[in-house]
Structures are given as C-alpha cells and as structure tokens.
Motif scaffolding. Structure first.
Motif: not given
Ligand code: GZL
Length: 308
Positions: A28, A31, A105-106, A124, A163, A187, A213, A242, A262
């Motif tokens: 997407e 990043w 990441d998430r 975040f 965020r 995003f 974001h 980012d 990020c």
């Molecule tokens: C952040 C990541 C987010 C980025 C976006 O760690 O999960 O998802 O900030 C990406 O660019 O789509």
C-alpha cells in the motif's frame, strides 16, 4: 536399504535451512515496499528459506496465509497484523502446532501474550508525540486558532490508533489547536488525495495544518492542495510520518514541512530472531526500533544517507 539420513553427514541435516512463513500486509505504501524488500534480502542473506504472501490489506488473507504456513509446518511464522484485533483464534492454532510466531511492525490486541514470541517495531505513540511536539514548537508564537485536518491510517491498525493518541496527547495542552476534520486515507496516496480534496471543499482556507499518519497520504494530499490553488507547506503546514524517499523529495521541493522517521528496515532483526528461536535462545517480548525526525531544513543534507 540405507535411508537418506544415514547417507548424509549429521551436520548437513542439523543445518537444514530454517523455513520462515511471512504474511505481509500488502503493498500500500513506499514504507511497505521497503519493508518487504528488507525482509526478502535479509532472508536470502541469512540463508533462511522465505515463504512470502501479500494480503492486499485484508485480514482474512493474512489469516489464510498463516493457516497455510501452519499446514506446511514452517519453523517460524512472522507477520505485520493489518489491524490490532481478531488474531487469537489463528494464533492459538499456531501455538497448538508448536510453531513460534513473531510480530513485526504492528502489534495485536490479545490478553494472551504467550501467543507470540516477540513484537519488533516502532513506538507509534512516540511517533505521534514527535509530530505534536514539532507543531507546538513551530506555532509557539501563534495565538491561534490553529485548525488541523488529520489523515488517519488504516482503521483499527496499531499505527493509526497510536499515532493519533500520541499527537493528541501533545496538542491537547493548548486549546488553540483544534482538529476540525479527521478521516482515514488507508495509508495510500490515492485515498489521501481523495480525502484531502473533501477536506478542502468543506473547510478550504480555514485549514492551517495537515497531520498525515504516513508520507504516502501526505504526498496525495499535496497534489490536492496544489490543485486547489494553495501552496503546500506554506498555506497549509504539513506534518507526516515514515520519512520515505518520497517525503524527502517533497521536503526538498519545499512542499512538506517535516517527516517523523519510522524505519521499515526490520529484515535483519527478524532473521536474527528466527536464528535465535531455532537455537532455543530466549527473546525479549518487545524489540524497539530507534528513530529520528527530519524537518525540511535538513532534508537535502540527510537525503544521501537514506536507505529506504
Ligand atoms: C508503520 C507501518 C505503516 C506505515 C505506512 O510501521 O505499519 O504501514 O506508516 C504503512 O506507510 O502502510
């Protein structure tokens, strides 16, 4: 008859390449593309066999991919959960199959943190605070009111939730700051442009600041701002997160004010974690990535150092 194992020297068997199943969110944003590149190149470098899937930002596709990795009996499963909730069932299936899971990441919302070995990625909330602190400093001489529009990330995702939380925690200290519109741009550049067009139609010259974001939505919004005959980074201050190449190019063109870093370069840390898991080494529950903030004034000097 001799079995294959009796023919192979023991070391060859012991060094069977670890197999990592990775369920990626999608493609997407810049990043995400850089994150995928980091994971693929680090796996090749580490001699780890990588099974990779792209879920096109759909949770059900990530769950399907994780189930296929369980069926294939991979050594480790890793993924970046597109949203925070709805993972317990499939993570319990991985646990029952004795396949360790790494979050990259998430993170996920779960009461049972035995469902994953470690979560590696950015803070975040702190990224949101950094964006807020930059704005407070930038506008310290301005009595206000300062009207902010916000392009949120994917609804329900950890970066979007956190965020927003961090940014609001900082600006709520001064009532001159007001978020007058807030909506998800998922995003992406396309959605970021579309939602910014709606904000401009509704609020026009009342808008003083855009908080996006991620850089991709900010870059889409910059196009909308220019098409509305306004000057990005001058008529509307733009804060983003980012610090991808596109953000540096926008800052060098004087169209973006600041981007909070990020880092997507999680590949090497992930492969090290896979090796440690295979070697039976314990891992910390949380591995934090270190990050900075880049205002437009430093973009030109910093650009040659950027790796994503
Ligand atoms: C952040 C990541 C987010 C980025 C976006 O760690 O999960 O998802 O900030 C990406 O660019 O789509």
């Amino acid at each position: 008859s001799a079995t294959l194992s009796s023919l192979l020297p023991a070391t060859a068997l012991a060094q069977k390449k670890p197999v990592l199943g990775f369920a990626q969110v999608g493609a997407e944003s810049e990043w995400r593309t850089a994150n995928t590149e980091s994971i693929k190149s680090a796996a090749a470098e580490a001699g780890i066999e990588l099974k990779f899937s792209d879920a096109q930002q759909k949770q059900e596709n990530q769950i399907k991919a994780i189930r296929s990795y369980i069926a294939q009996k991979v050594d480790v499963i890793a993924f970046s959960p597109v949203v925070e909730s709805g993972w317990d069932t499939v993570l319990l299936e991985a646990k029952a199959a004795k396949i360790p899971v790494v979050l990259t990441d998430r993170s996920v919302n779960t009461k049972d943190d035995s469902l994953y070995v470690t979560f590696m990625g950015s803070d975040f909330v702190e990224e949101g605070r950094k964006a807020g602190r930059w704005l407070v400093e930038k506008e310290k001489g301005n009595p206000g009111p300062i009207n902010i529009v916000e392009l949120q990330g994917t609804v329900g995702s950890a970066p979007a939730i956190d965020r927003k939380k961090g940014f609001e925690e900082i600006i709520k200290a001064d009532p001159k700051f007001k978020i007058i519109r807030s909506q998800t741009g998922d995003f992406t550049r396309a959605k970021g442009k579309e939602v910014m067009e709606a904000f401009l139609k509704a609020e026009g010259k009342k808008i003083n600041v855009l908080f996006a974001h991620n850089d991709d939505m900010a870059i889409g919004a910059i196009q909308a701002i220019e098409e509305a005959g306004m000057k990005p980074a001058q008529d509307i201050i733009i804060i983003s997160i980012d610090a991808v190449k596109g953000a540096f190019e926008a800052m060098m063109a004087g169209k973006l004010n600041v981007s909070v870093e990020c880092s997507p370069l999680l590949g090497p840390q992930l492969m090290a974690a896979v090796a440690d898991i295979k070697a039976g080494k314990p891992l910390p529950k949380r591995i934090l990535t270190k990050e900075g903030i880049f205002p437009m004034e430093v973009a030109k000097a910093e650009f040659p150092n950027r790796k994503y």
